[in-house]
Motif scaffolding. Sequence first.
Motif, short mmCIF file in Angstrom:
data_model
loop_
_atom_site.label_atom_id
_atom_site.label_comp_id
_atom_site.label_asym_id
_atom_site.label_seq_id
_atom_site.Cartn_x
_atom_site.Cartn_y
_atom_site.Cartn_z
N TYR A 1 0.85 -1.18 0.00
CA TYR A 1 0.00 0.00 0.00
C TYR A 1 0.89 1.24 0.00
O TYR A 1 2.04 1.19 0.43
CB TYR A 1 -0.89 0.05 1.26
CG TYR A 1 -2.09 -0.88 1.22
CD1 TYR A 1 -1.95 -2.24 1.51
CD2 TYR A 1 -3.36 -0.39 0.90
CE1 TYR A 1 -3.06 -3.08 1.47
CE2 TYR A 1 -4.46 -1.24 0.86
CZ TYR A 1 -4.29 -2.57 1.16
OH TYR A 1 -5.38 -3.41 1.12
N GLN B 1 0.80 5.36 1.24
CA GLN B 1 0.06 6.35 2.02
C GLN B 1 0.69 7.71 1.85
O GLN B 1 1.81 7.95 2.32
CB GLN B 1 0.02 5.95 3.50
CG GLN B 1 -0.86 6.85 4.34
CD GLN B 1 -1.10 6.31 5.74
OE1 GLN B 1 -0.32 5.50 6.24
NE2 GLN B 1 -2.18 6.74 6.37
N GLY C 1 -1.73 12.81 4.92
CA GLY C 1 -3.12 13.18 5.15
C GLY C 1 -4.15 12.27 4.52
O GLY C 1 -5.35 12.55 4.57
N GLN C 2 -3.69 11.18 3.94
CA GLN C 2 -4.60 10.24 3.26
C GLN C 2 -4.54 8.87 3.92
O GLN C 2 -3.60 8.55 4.64
CB GLN C 2 -4.21 10.10 1.79
CG GLN C 2 -4.16 11.40 1.02
CD GLN C 2 -5.52 12.04 0.92
OE1 GLN C 2 -6.52 11.36 0.66
NE2 GLN C 2 -5.58 13.35 1.13
N GLY C 3 -5.53 8.05 3.64
CA GLY C 3 -5.48 6.67 4.05
C GLY C 3 -4.61 5.87 3.09
O GLY C 3 -4.29 6.34 2.00
N PRO C 4 -4.22 4.67 3.49
CA PRO C 4 -3.42 3.83 2.60
C PRO C 4 -4.19 3.50 1.32
O PRO C 4 -5.40 3.31 1.35
CB PRO C 4 -3.19 2.56 3.43
CG PRO C 4 -3.36 2.99 4.86
CD PRO C 4 -4.41 4.06 4.83
#
Lengths: 114, 110
Positions: free
Chosen positions: A35, A37, A40-43
């Motif tokens: 993943y 990331q 400030g974001q999700g994976p």
Amino acid sequence: GAGVSQTPSNKVTEKGKYVELRCDPISGHTALYWYRQSLGQGPEFLIYFQGTGAADDSGLPNDRFFAVRPEGSVSTLKIQRTERGDSAVYLCASSSGANTGELFFGEGSRLTVL
Amino acid sequence: AQRVTQPEKLLSVFKGAPVELKCNYSYSGSPELFWYVQYSRQRLQLLLRHISRESIKGFTADLNKGETSFHLKKPFAQEEDSAMYYCALGRYSNTGKLIFGQGTTLQVKP
């Protein structure tokens, strides 16, 4: 080791360079995931291995990104001609199977492209 | 399109107050929903999954297919609950390929 291990923990490189990020999953886990990331974001899903083969690479953003898992254990994520937009934390996770629903994450490799 | 929305970036409550972290999803099939948590200086880990219907560390989450929501709740927040919480959506055929929300930081004040 007891958990998923990722190296390096931090990598600073220059635009245009080649980078390899390594993941050592929990022993016996057949499924391995990468993943990414961003701040400030999700994976975001990149690629999934079941054993040695890439079962789903639909999340790889372009052909500069490639991943291998030659012996069904350790995996390497390879990024060619890095760009500043590749800067992110790259997370590896493993699980005992594709349908267990529980992923065990590593601490991540923070990539900074200058 | 498959999507997970966590509308709050930050939720700040006092110790002992109830907590509800919101999560809404968009998915046309049969969803698998999860909550993952990341405590300070620790790795991301699974908190709970809807299929288990269990309470972990006092947290529960109910899947509401009519409202396409999977809100995380706890009746009395503790300081040690302070962390980043991610809601995630998976497919039955491969529950490891997850779509994560942007995350909500829960801050529990003494």
